[in-house]
Motif scaffolding. Structure first.
Motif, PDB file in Angstrom:
ATOM      1  N   ILE A   1       0.568  -1.167   0.055  1.00 25.51           N
ATOM      2  CA  ILE A   1      -0.143  -0.167   0.104  1.00 25.51           C
ATOM      3  C   ILE A   1       1.255   1.323  -0.302  1.00 25.51           C
ATOM      4  CG2 ILE A   1      -1.682   1.408   1.500  1.00 25.51           C
ATOM      5  CD1 ILE A   1      -2.531  -1.496   2.393  1.00 25.51           C
ATOM      6  N   THR A   2       0.631   2.058  -1.342  1.00 28.81           N
ATOM      7  CA  THR A   2       1.350   3.470  -1.084  1.00 28.81           C
ATOM      8  C   THR A   2       0.518   5.003  -0.539  1.00 28.81           C
ATOM      9  OG1 THR A   2       1.049   3.472  -3.296  1.00 28.81           O
ATOM     10  CG2 THR A   2       3.117   2.454  -2.970  1.00 28.81           C
ATOM     11  N   ALA A   3      -0.994   4.636  -1.071  1.00 29.74           N
ATOM     12  CA  ALA A   3      -1.787   5.846  -0.934  1.00 29.74           C
ATOM     13  C   ALA A   3      -3.280   4.768  -0.260  1.00 29.74           C
ATOM     14  CB  ALA A   3      -1.808   6.378  -1.816  1.00 29.74           C
ATOM     15  N   LEU A   4      -3.285   5.926   0.647  1.00 27.87           N
ATOM     16  CA  LEU A   4      -4.917   5.772   1.316  1.00 27.87           C
ATOM     17  C   LEU A   4      -5.535   7.604   1.726  1.00 27.87           C
ATOM     18  CD1 LEU A   4      -3.499   3.213   4.848  1.00 27.87           C
ATOM     19  CD2 LEU A   4      -4.704   2.559   2.715  1.00 27.87           C
ATOM     20  N   THR A   5      -6.866   7.198   0.985  1.00 28.11           N
ATOM     21  CA  THR A   5      -7.074   7.915   1.393  1.00 28.11           C
ATOM     22  C   THR A   5      -8.922   8.102   2.432  1.00 28.11           C
ATOM     23  OG1 THR A   5      -8.898   8.090  -0.902  1.00 28.11           O
ATOM     24  CG2 THR A   5      -6.733   9.006  -0.976  1.00 28.11           C
ATOM     25  N   ALA A   6      -9.003   9.305   2.566  1.00 31.86           N
ATOM     26  CA  ALA A   6     -10.228   9.954   3.186  1.00 31.86           C
ATOM     27  C   ALA A   6     -10.508  10.446   3.836  1.00 31.86           C
ATOM     28  CB  ALA A   6     -10.422   8.829   4.826  1.00 31.86           C
ATOM     29  N   ASP A   7     -11.282  11.995   2.667  1.00 28.47           N
ATOM     30  CA  ASP A   7     -11.115  13.090   3.007  1.00 28.47           C
ATOM     31  C   ASP A   7     -11.327  13.759   4.095  1.00 28.47           C
ATOM     32  OD1 ASP A   7     -10.458  13.686   0.372  1.00 28.47           O
ATOM     33  OD2 ASP A   7     -12.434  13.878  -0.566  1.00 28.47           O
ATOM     34  N   ARG A   8     -12.634  12.707   4.977  1.00 21.73           N
ATOM     35  CA  ARG A   8     -12.530  13.281   6.326  1.00 21.73           C
ATOM     36  C   ARG A   8     -11.882  13.644   7.166  1.00 21.73           C
ATOM     37  NH1 ARG A   8     -17.424  11.614   7.902  1.00 21.73           N
ATOM     38  NH2 ARG A   8     -17.470   9.684   6.962  1.00 21.73           N
ATOM     39  N   ARG A   9     -10.916  12.437   6.957  1.00 25.32           N
ATOM     40  CA  ARG A   9      -9.877  12.100   7.953  1.00 25.32           C
ATOM     41  C   ARG A   9      -8.409  12.483   7.554  1.00 25.32           C
ATOM     42  NH1 ARG A   9     -12.960   8.468  11.546  1.00 25.32           N
ATOM     43  NH2 ARG A   9     -10.906   9.033  12.634  1.00 25.32           N
ATOM     44  N   ALA A  10      -8.058  13.137   6.108  1.00 26.09           N
ATOM     45  CA  ALA A  10      -7.415  13.229   5.798  1.00 26.09           C
ATOM     46  C   ALA A  10      -6.257  13.733   6.571  1.00 26.09           C
ATOM     47  CB  ALA A  10      -6.958  13.863   4.655  1.00 26.09           C
TER      48      ALA A  10
ATOM     49  N   PRO B   1       0.423   4.593   4.613  1.00 24.37           N
ATOM     50  CA  PRO B   1       0.382   5.757   4.971  1.00 24.37           C
ATOM     51  C   PRO B   1      -0.171   6.694   5.656  1.00 24.37           C
ATOM     52  CG  PRO B   1       0.824   4.347   3.064  1.00 24.37           C
ATOM     53  CD  PRO B   1       0.052   3.360   4.247  1.00 24.37           C
ATOM     54  N   THR B   2      -0.285   7.688   5.788  1.00 26.60           N
ATOM     55  CA  THR B   2      -0.730   8.829   6.386  1.00 26.60           C
ATOM     56  C   THR B   2      -2.381   9.172   5.486  1.00 26.60           C
ATOM     57  OG1 THR B   2       0.875   9.495   8.316  1.00 26.60           O
ATOM     58  CG2 THR B   2      -1.021  10.730   7.240  1.00 26.60           C
ATOM     59  N   LEU B   3      -3.366   8.779   5.821  1.00 30.63           N
ATOM     60  CA  LEU B   3      -4.264   8.927   5.413  1.00 30.63           C
ATOM     61  C   LEU B   3      -4.309  10.216   4.726  1.00 30.63           C
ATOM     62  CD1 LEU B   3      -7.081   8.029   7.925  1.00 30.63           C
ATOM     63  CD2 LEU B   3      -6.797   7.131   5.199  1.00 30.63           C
ATOM     64  N   CYS B   4      -5.414  10.867   2.887  1.00 28.15           N
ATOM     65  CA  CYS B   4      -4.503  11.887   2.714  1.00 28.15           C
ATOM     66  C   CYS B   4      -6.490  12.180   1.401  1.00 28.15           C
ATOM     67  CB  CYS B   4      -3.549  12.243   1.745  1.00 28.15           C
ATOM     68  SG  CYS B   4      -3.450  11.068   0.628  1.00 28.15           S
ATOM     69  N   ARG B   5      -5.727  12.894   1.161  1.00 29.37           N
ATOM     70  CA  ARG B   5      -6.904  13.528   0.025  1.00 29.37           C
ATOM     71  C   ARG B   5      -6.731  12.630  -1.400  1.00 29.37           C
ATOM     72  NH1 ARG B   5     -10.965  17.248   2.326  1.00 29.37           N
ATOM     73  NH2 ARG B   5      -9.929  18.224   4.274  1.00 29.37           N
ATOM     74  N   ILE B   6      -7.598  12.390  -2.289  1.00 27.82           N
ATOM     75  CA  ILE B   6      -7.732  11.629  -3.822  1.00 27.82           C
ATOM     76  C   ILE B   6      -6.066  12.927  -4.120  1.00 27.82           C
ATOM     77  CG2 ILE B   6      -9.136  10.987  -5.112  1.00 27.82           C
ATOM     78  CD1 ILE B   6     -11.439  10.509  -3.377  1.00 27.82           C
ATOM     79  N   GLU B   7      -6.532  13.641  -4.818  1.00 23.13           N
ATOM     80  CA  GLU B   7      -5.595  14.899  -5.300  1.00 23.13           C
ATOM     81  C   GLU B   7      -4.528  14.759  -4.313  1.00 23.13           C
ATOM     82  OE1 GLU B   7      -8.823  17.591  -2.767  1.00 23.13           O
ATOM     83  OE2 GLU B   7      -8.691  15.621  -3.485  1.00 23.13           O
ATOM     84  N   ASP B   8      -4.387  14.558  -2.767  1.00 25.85           N
ATOM     85  CA  ASP B   8      -2.631  14.249  -3.311  1.00 25.85           C
ATOM     86  C   ASP B   8      -1.925  13.098  -3.137  1.00 25.85           C
ATOM     87  OD1 ASP B   8      -3.321  17.192  -2.143  1.00 25.85           O
ATOM     88  OD2 ASP B   8      -3.661  16.551  -0.345  1.00 25.85           O
ATOM     89  N   VAL B   9      -2.467  12.199  -4.139  1.00 27.29           N
ATOM     90  CA  VAL B   9      -2.515  10.540  -4.233  1.00 27.29           C
ATOM     91  C   VAL B   9      -0.967  11.314  -5.762  1.00 27.29           C
ATOM     92  CG1 VAL B   9      -2.475   8.241  -5.180  1.00 27.29           C
ATOM     93  CG2 VAL B   9      -3.392   9.740  -3.565  1.00 27.29           C
ATOM     94  N   ASN B  10       0.102  11.239  -5.453  1.00 26.93           N
ATOM     95  CA  ASN B  10       0.766  10.779  -6.693  1.00 26.93           C
ATOM     96  C   ASN B  10       0.756   9.544  -7.846  1.00 26.93           C
ATOM     97  OD1 ASN B  10       2.719  10.920  -8.579  1.00 26.93           O
ATOM     98  ND2 ASN B  10       4.084  11.543  -6.994  1.00 26.93           N
ATOM     99  N   PRO B  11      -0.134   9.418  -8.612  1.00 26.67           N
ATOM    100  CA  PRO B  11      -0.078   8.275  -9.434  1.00 26.67           C
ATOM    101  C   PRO B  11       0.988   7.929 -10.026  1.00 26.67           C
ATOM    102  CG  PRO B  11      -0.748  10.458 -10.315  1.00 26.67           C
ATOM    103  CD  PRO B  11      -0.348  10.853  -9.037  1.00 26.67           C
TER     104      PRO B  11
END
Length: 343
Positions: A32-41, A58-68
């Motif tokens: 796992i390289t990215a986990l998102t959850a907007d309200r818990r970012a 990884p720390t939870l982040c917003r979707i737009e902050d994930v590096n493809p």
């Protein structure tokens, strides 16, 4: 693949997101390289799900902050009607397994009828492959976008599709009486899933209008070669996990059992019980297995087909990983051989 596939989970703060993390944590071919959850970012996954706090995530982040550039495959575990917009914005050269309902129905008009809004990503819908692994394995292996099934739909499809394909039952005599645990409703707070509303009770819900009916009609009709409209009634059980479907059909019981046994004899996660035995939800809990049983009715020429699976594993996140294994060229059972939890 020499290196582990890099995985992003969009919507990791829900039950299916947590189940994906649990399964991938010991998966030898994924990391796992990215986990998102907007309200818990900004929060740790351990803060949202303490049972996962031992993992280095990884720390939870917003979707737009994930590096493809750090992602080979996305699991999209977002609410219905959200995935279309989100997936449309993802790079077209990345693989995606969507766990929502947004791409399950092939006909956009049927989607609009059952979900109350027009489909907003028709180009993606055209390429999406229905994620019932045992029936679409070859298509999934070459797919870029796979649409995970509904957990109720998977359970009923496993019980019925081989029987329609074998001509073992009357397509006009299918009744699916299904019971499901409360986690299928998601983690968001709702009055109807409060402890006091669910505990010590048992009730039917969404009678004759549950959205998974559309999946039944789509898949049953495709296999039968003509329209099939089953009766489907779901019920809410006062338990966390598990689905048990009792399917009433017209056909010779021994032939029905034989058709199911033949269809699933080489499937790693499908277990057909000896004729006359019925499965229980506690025998598949926390696993990627589906148990199926056939019992003859007292009336000649009729039978009861039972199917049970864990709605969060085989019905959702385990199914998603099964499909991802195929898409990534990994052995399809990788990371999914865990035994059921008992008691």
């Amino acid at each position: 693949m020499a290196d582990k596939a890099r995985i992003a989970i969009l919507g990791a703060s829900g039950y299916t997101g947590a189940e994906l993390v649990r399964l991938i944590a010991t998966h030898p071919g994924m990391r796992i390289t990215a986990l998102t959850a907007d309200r818990r970012a900004g929060e740790s996954m351990g803060a949202v799900f303490p049972h996962l706090r031992h993992l280095d995530l990884p720390t939870l982040c917003r979707i737009e902050d994930v590096n493809p550039d750090d992602v080979d495959l996305y699991f999209c575990a977002l609410p219905h009607a959200t995935s279309q917009e989100v997936i449309s914005a993802l790079p077209r050269d990345r693989k995606i397994v969507d766990l929502s309902a947004d791409f399950r129905l092939r006909d956009p008009q049927v989607y609009a009828e059952w979900y109350g809004r027009a489909h907003s990503a028709l180009d993606l819908q055209e390429e999406a492959v229905y994620g019932l692994t045992e029936f679409y394995r070859d298509e999934i292996r070459g797919a870029r976008l796979v649409a995970g099934t509904g957990c109720n739909a998977a359970t009923g499809n496993y019980a019925v599709l081989p029987l329609l394909a074998a001509g073992a039952i009357d397509p006009d005599e299918i009744i699916i009486d299904l019971k499901t645990g409360v986690s299928g409703a998601g983690r968001a707070p709702k009055e109807g899933t409060l402890f006091a509303e669910v505990s010590e009770g048992f009730h039917a819900y969404n009678i004759a209008r549950h959205r998974h009916i559309a999946e039944f009609e789509q898949e049953f009709s495709k296999v039968a070669g003509r329209p099939v409209t089953p009766t489907f009634v779901p019920h809410l059980l006062p338990q966390n996990r598990g689905i048990l479907a009792t399917v009433y059909v017209k056909g010779e019981p021994a032939a029905i059992h034989a058709a199911l046994a033949a269809r699933y004899q080489d499937e790693p996660f499908m277990v057909v019980l000896p004729f006359g035995e019925a499965p229980a939800t506690r025998h598949v809990r926390g696993s990627n297995f589906c148990h199926i049983g056939v019992v003859a009715d007292r009336r000649p020429g009729r039978a009861m087909v039972f199917a049970t699976l864990d709605n969060l594993t085989k019905g959702s996140s385990g199914q998603a990983i099964h499909n991802a294994n195929l898409m990534l060229g990994l052995p399809e059972t990788t990371g999914l051989d865990l035994a059921p939890m008992f008691p």
